[in-house]
Design an enzyme around this catalytic site. Structure first.
Site, PDB file in Angstrom:
ATOM      1  N   ASN A 195       0.848  -1.193   0.000  1.00  0.00           N
ATOM      2  CA  ASN A 195       0.000   0.000   0.000  1.00  0.00           C
ATOM      3  C   ASN A 195       0.882   1.240   0.000  1.00  0.00           C
ATOM      4  O   ASN A 195       1.268   1.745   1.036  1.00  0.00           O
ATOM      5  CB  ASN A 195      -0.926  -0.036   1.217  1.00  0.00           C
ATOM      6  CG  ASN A 195      -1.880   1.145   1.250  1.00  0.00           C
ATOM      7  OD1 ASN A 195      -1.650   2.156   0.586  1.00  0.00           O
ATOM      8  ND2 ASN A 195      -2.945   1.019   2.025  1.00  0.00           N
ATOM      9  N   PHE A 196       1.198   1.722  -1.193  1.00  0.00           N
ATOM     10  CA  PHE A 196       1.968   2.957  -1.358  1.00  0.00           C
ATOM     11  C   PHE A 196       1.055   4.084  -1.825  1.00  0.00           C
ATOM     12  O   PHE A 196       1.497   5.027  -2.464  1.00  0.00           O
ATOM     13  CB  PHE A 196       3.064   2.771  -2.417  1.00  0.00           C
ATOM     14  CG  PHE A 196       4.170   1.838  -2.003  1.00  0.00           C
ATOM     15  CD1 PHE A 196       4.375   1.509  -0.664  1.00  0.00           C
ATOM     16  CD2 PHE A 196       5.028   1.291  -2.959  1.00  0.00           C
ATOM     17  CE1 PHE A 196       5.399   0.650  -0.297  1.00  0.00           C
ATOM     18  CE2 PHE A 196       6.059   0.433  -2.588  1.00  0.00           C
ATOM     19  CZ  PHE A 196       6.244   0.108  -1.248  1.00  0.00           C
ATOM     20  N   CYS A 240      -2.232   5.070   0.052  1.00  0.00           N
ATOM     21  CA  CYS A 240      -3.181   5.682   0.986  1.00  0.00           C
ATOM     22  C   CYS A 240      -2.867   7.176   1.125  1.00  0.00           C
ATOM     23  O   CYS A 240      -1.792   7.546   1.576  1.00  0.00           O
ATOM     24  CB  CYS A 240      -3.117   4.995   2.342  1.00  0.00           C
ATOM     25  SG  CYS A 240      -4.262   5.730   3.522  1.00  0.00           S
ATOM     26  N   CYS A 249     -35.124  12.294 -32.516  1.00  0.00           N
ATOM     27  CA  CYS A 249     -34.905  13.577 -31.824  1.00  0.00           C
ATOM     28  C   CYS A 249     -36.183  13.993 -31.102  1.00  0.00           C
ATOM     29  O   CYS A 249     -37.263  13.977 -31.679  1.00  0.00           O
ATOM     30  CB  CYS A 249     -34.510  14.650 -32.843  1.00  0.00           C
ATOM     31  SG  CYS A 249     -34.378  16.311 -32.129  1.00  0.00           S
ATOM     32  N   CYS A 288     -35.239  18.731 -27.635  1.00  0.00           N
ATOM     33  CA  CYS A 288     -34.920  19.415 -26.374  1.00  0.00           C
ATOM     34  C   CYS A 288     -34.000  20.619 -26.591  1.00  0.00           C
ATOM     35  O   CYS A 288     -33.886  21.479 -25.727  1.00  0.00           O
ATOM     36  CB  CYS A 288     -34.280  18.449 -25.383  1.00  0.00           C
ATOM     37  SG  CYS A 288     -32.630  17.906 -25.836  1.00  0.00           S
ATOM     38  N   CYS A 305     -28.418  20.074 -27.796  1.00  0.00           N
ATOM     39  CA  CYS A 305     -27.284  20.028 -28.725  1.00  0.00           C
ATOM     40  C   CYS A 305     -27.069  21.398 -29.357  1.00  0.00           C
ATOM     41  O   CYS A 305     -25.948  21.875 -29.494  1.00  0.00           O
ATOM     42  CB  CYS A 305     -27.507  18.962 -29.795  1.00  0.00           C
ATOM     43  SG  CYS A 305     -28.990  19.223 -30.808  1.00  0.00           S
ATOM     44  N   CYS A 325     -19.444  21.806 -38.883  1.00  0.00           N
ATOM     45  CA  CYS A 325     -19.210  20.774 -37.861  1.00  0.00           C
ATOM     46  C   CYS A 325     -17.755  20.306 -37.885  1.00  0.00           C
ATOM     47  O   CYS A 325     -17.213  19.981 -38.939  1.00  0.00           O
ATOM     48  CB  CYS A 325     -20.141  19.587 -38.106  1.00  0.00           C
ATOM     49  SG  CYS A 325     -19.914  18.243 -36.920  1.00  0.00           S
ATOM     50  N   CYS A 333     -16.742  17.306 -32.986  1.00  0.00           N
ATOM     51  CA  CYS A 333     -16.168  17.319 -31.630  1.00  0.00           C
ATOM     52  C   CYS A 333     -16.864  16.371 -30.668  1.00  0.00           C
ATOM     53  O   CYS A 333     -16.359  16.116 -29.579  1.00  0.00           O
ATOM     54  CB  CYS A 333     -16.176  18.739 -31.075  1.00  0.00           C
ATOM     55  SG  CYS A 333     -17.809  19.338 -30.601  1.00  0.00           S
TER      56      CYS A 333
END
Lengths: 455, 424
Positions: free
Chosen positions: B134-135, B137, B345, B348, B351, B382, B385
């Site tokens: 355990n190195f 914590c 779609c 909403c 986008c 576009c 992305c």
């Protein structure tokens, strides 16, 4: 107003049992339910729900604020668009307005966000230490508002906000209009209508004078003389007639009269109750009437409509409430004859079956009879011409029987504006009336301030 | 069904799902319940020198998403607060009773050779299958010169690993802390020290939230708080990257990796394995749902492997590593364009506003007569992305469509627009 029913018995249930049956039809959301439901909102941009709301409440924003544990902010968002947002949250047919438009009401999901319930939650649970709106500096302008219903109150609040002084003239003993006198008791419980008006008046600058009736002790001509502008929020106060002989026989009365009495009753067990009753019509008032009779203890409640289910003014949601309350819906039948007993009291009605022939409603020649101790007519309200009897008022241009207004709620008379059900614009809904009042106030304010600047 | 059994750094287990060193593996009672539920192995909660650590109350806090969904848990609990003798006795018994399961013992003692020389034979005598150092914590123990205080210094990692290899014949797994700048330095140090494997990540330094009324962070101890270690699904992306960094580092090539960090489903596990992990460790998901989740994880993983014709985990282990590279080797000529499916779609507008306000103004919003809006990608604008796809609440409504540009592969080292490009 229920005198024509005085010969009928009273409900058998005790007053407390009846009060329980007339408690909230849709109980308020708990905090946890509101948290879950508000998180379902997708926070749409150019949200279809806003577009569907006649009062243009920024719904995604107020729901986002509920989700953010900012209830005061949520309430302020609602009230800034609709000062009667609390009663609209309870009485709006959201299933055909915001919640129908909700993007989560799509075919895959069929589960709109419960916008009305969330709106109620925000307004019930936001606690303001002072009125959340502050008036602009006094303008010195005085405006007369006729009618203390949703349209008039909304107009008065917005005018007061802009710094004007408002006098509201109201014929009835209490303000609130249909919220006080016309909504089913289980949709708007307790004294909510009065509490909401008291909150609205908290802004200051609004005086309500009761016992004032246009066409009675009030004339439009004198209001125009005495005030800088006049807003007419008269509503629809005339009851339409069935046009049948014996229409005034004991046992037959307008549903609105009974509902008015029922809403004002402290003890529901003292109301006359028809064990078998008929409701003529298919709008929300007809449903309200039928359901309330059923809840009072009527055994046999029949709603009769001359056309089909699809033509009903009542939404599917309302029809479902009727069915859940053991109301039988009869379609394609029109009143033909009021049937009387030896004492001249209503004993039932004969109906003529109808059909559509070449696009026109016509009788099939077949008739049937339904027994009833009372008949409630709920076939719509008409414009009360008596209110526009004075010479000035008589000049108002009309559209059908109602007052013609433009998009700024201006009537044909300069300085006179109108809104709500007495106009021909939009739907006959509380939320529409609130919007009319708000728009009229903005138009009045713009007009009066333009005059000031020009002077 | 596919064979889920593994041999990791010489340790055999019936499946790759191990419970990480944490409260769920604190004592025999929990570990036996875990084995009964079907876990392939456990890493026993970290043993230390006597006297045992003392814990405070309270210990955990969480970062929530909508509807109280727990994104991550922060803890300030120390290593075992039970005596070494009790732990060793229980480990011995459990291993005897469950010989087919992997039982690894986590250790943390001061950075002194004698301390390790003392404890290692005691652990080996239990019959355990391996040790994990355990190195990592990040809270409490580093203040005493242990845990992350060791893991953050590669020289210490190498030194202690070497001691363990010297005084113990069991496989040595070095657990790495993510609270460093370059995880490869720690892994390389462990590798140099002779580690048989590395496991990662340990928890990340964190404060989850602040009580704004009391002006104290969570978790609250009296009227104070302290930073803790963050775990759960929120840390998975960080863990996946660190696993991949080590997997594709030539200096640690072939070093077995045990993936840890936000694994709560078979898919999470498969992703860690695809990036090179030979086994995985789970904690937060079990703490939120109980040990039963392992059944769902095993079932899901085996069915997915069947569908893809993978007979063993080795069949797909590391397959995503070769597709993970440096930015400079990405194909500049590759192009994808968003496509919105008008059938699915729901209108909403998320986008649109995301692209309009924060990206490339590449989604047009056209008002319709009924008050709704129609959203359509402006292909010339576009840049592919993915933001619109990320904001879309409807699964598969927005598709990123690869374009046939007709151009060959070209990376930045070759691109004429790069003033520092390598000579061709």
């Amino acid at each position: 107003m229920t005198d024509p029913l005085n010969h009928l018995p009273r409900p058998q249930a005790r007053a407390d049992q009846l009060a329980e049956r007339f408690s909230d039809l849709a109980p308020p959301l708990t905090a946890r339910q509101a948290a879950v439901e508000s998180a379902r909102c997708l926070y749409c941009y150019d949200a279809p729900c806003i577009n569907a709301c006649p009062s243009e409440i920024d719904i995604p924003s107020f729901i986002h604020r509920i989700s953010d544990e900012n209830l005061q902010g949520a309430a302020q968002r609602i009230l800034s668009a609709n000062i009667l947002g609390g009663s609209c949250a309870r009485v709006c047919p959201t299933e055909i307005l915001c919640q129908q438009a909700c993007v989560r009401n799509n075919a895959q999901e069929c589960a709109p966000v419960l916008i009305g319930q969330l709106q109620r939650y925000a307004l019930d649970n936001a606690h303001f230490t002072e009125h959340p709106f502050r008036r602009s500096p006094a303008t010195g302008k005085r405006i007369a508002v006729v009618g203390a219903g949703p349209a008039g109150l909304s107009c008065a609040h917005r005018l007061a906000l802009h710094g004007h002084e408002v006098v509201v003239f109201e014929a009835s003993d209490k303000p609130g209009g249909l919220n006080e006198y016309g909504i089913a008791r289980y949709k708007l419980v307790d004294d909510y209508a009065q509490r909401e008006v008291a909150f609205l008046l908290g802004i200051g600058g609004i005086e309500i004078r009761h016992g004032q009736r246009l066409g009675g002790n009030l004339s439009l001509a004198s209001l125009r003389e005495q005030y800088d502008a006049v807003f007419l929020g008269l509503g629809l106060n005339a009851v339409r007639a069935l046009g049948l002989p014996d229409e005034h026989a004991p046992g037959l009365l307008p549903a609105t009269h009974y509902i008015r009495e029922l809403r004002q009753a402290d003890d529901l067990s003292q109301l006359p109750l028809a064990d078998r009753c008929l409701v003529i019509g298919a709008g929300n008032t007809a449903i309200d009437m039928a359901v309330q009779m059923s809840r009072l203890g009527a055994r046999d409640v029949n709603l009769v409509y001359r056309r089909g289910h699809a033509d009903m003014g009542a939404t599917d949601h309302e029809q479902a409430i009727a069915k859940a309350n053991q109301v039988r819906l009869h379609t394609w039948a029109r009143p033909d004859t009021v049937l009387l007993n030896e004492a001249g009291q209503v004993r039932g009605m004969r109906f003529a079956r109808t059909t559509l022939a070449e696009g026109r409603l016509s009788d099939t020649g077949e008739t049937f009879e339904l027994a009833a101790d009372a008949i409630f007519k709920a076939i719509g309200q008409g414009f009360d011409d008596a209110s526009l009897a004075d010479p000035a008022a008589a000049q108002l241009a009309r559209e059908g029987e109602r007052i013609r207004v433009d998009a700024h709620m201006r009537t044909s008379l300069p300085g006179v504006y109108a809104g709500g059900d007495c106009t021909a614009l939009g739907q006959d809904l509380t939320v529409q009336a609130v919007q009319h009042g708000k728009l009229a106030a903005e138009a009045i304010h713009a007009q009066l301030m333009t005059n000031v600047e020009a002077a | 069904m596919a064979d889920l059994s593994i041999e990791f750094a010489g340790i055999k287990a019936p499946n790759p799902f191990w419970l990480a060193s944490a409260p769920p593996t604190d004592k025999a009672y929990n570990v036996v319940r875990a084995f009964e539920a079907g876990w392939g192995g456990v890493v026993w909660k970290t043993l230390g020198e006597d006297p045992a650590a003392v814990n405070v109350s309270s210990r955990y806090s969480a970062h929530y998403g909508a509807n109280r969904v727990v994104q991550g848990i922060n803890n300030i609990e120390l290593i075992t607060d039970r005596s070494l003798e009790i732990n060793l006795r229980e480990i011995t018994q459990v291993k005897r009773d469950w010989p087919d399961r992997a039982l690894i013992v986590s250790l943390m003692v001061p950075c002194e050779e004698n301390a390790w020389k003392f404890i290692l034979p005691l652990v080996e005598a239990t019959g355990a299958d391996g040790i994990e150092l355990n190195f990592g914590c990040p809270h409490g123990m580093p203040e005493r010169g242990m845990g992350a205080a060791v893991g953050q210094v590669p020289e210490y990692v190498e030194m202690v690993t070497r001691w363990c290899k010297a005084y113990c014949s069991l496989p040595v797994i070095v657990k790495l802390t993510p609270n460093i700048t370059d995880i490869r330095q720690s892994a390389r140090a462990a590798h140099r020290g002779g580690a048989d494997a590395v496991s990662l990540i340990n928890t990340i330094n964190s404060i989850t939230s602040v009580d704004l009324e009391r002006m104290v962070a969570h978790p609250i101890v009296g009227d104070q708080s302290t930073h803790g270690g963050y775990c759960g699904s929120a840390v998975k992306p960080i863990a996946l990257n660190m696993v991949a960094e080590i997997a594709r580092d030539p200096a640690t090539h072939g070093l077995p990796i045990c993936g840890i960090g936000g694994i709560g489903s078979w898919r999470d596990a498969a992703e860690f394995i695809a990036l090179g992990s030979g086994a995985v460790q789970v904690c937060t998901a079990a703490m939120l749902h109980g040990f039963r989740i392992v059944e769902d994880m095993k079932d899901g993983l085996a069915r997915w492997m069947d569908q893809h014709g993978h007979r063993s985990l080795e069949a797909f282990r590391g397959q995503a590593v070769e597709h993970t590279t440096d930015w400079k080797y990405l194909d500049i000529n590759y192009k994808s364009i968003a496509h919105i499916d008008p059938q699915t779609c729901i209108g909403c507008g998320r986008c649109h506003i995301a692209c309009e306000d924060t990206s490339h103004q590449a989604i047009a919003s056209t008002p319709a007569a009924d008050g709704t809006h129609v959203y359509q990608v402006i292909e010339e604008e576009c840049v592919g992305c993915n933001l619109c796809q990320i904001t879309c609440p409807v699964q598969d409504c927005i598709e990123m469509v690869a374009q046939d540009t007709g151009k060959p592969y070209l990376n930045w080292t070759q691109d004429p627009r790069n003033p520092y490009r390598e000579a061709s």
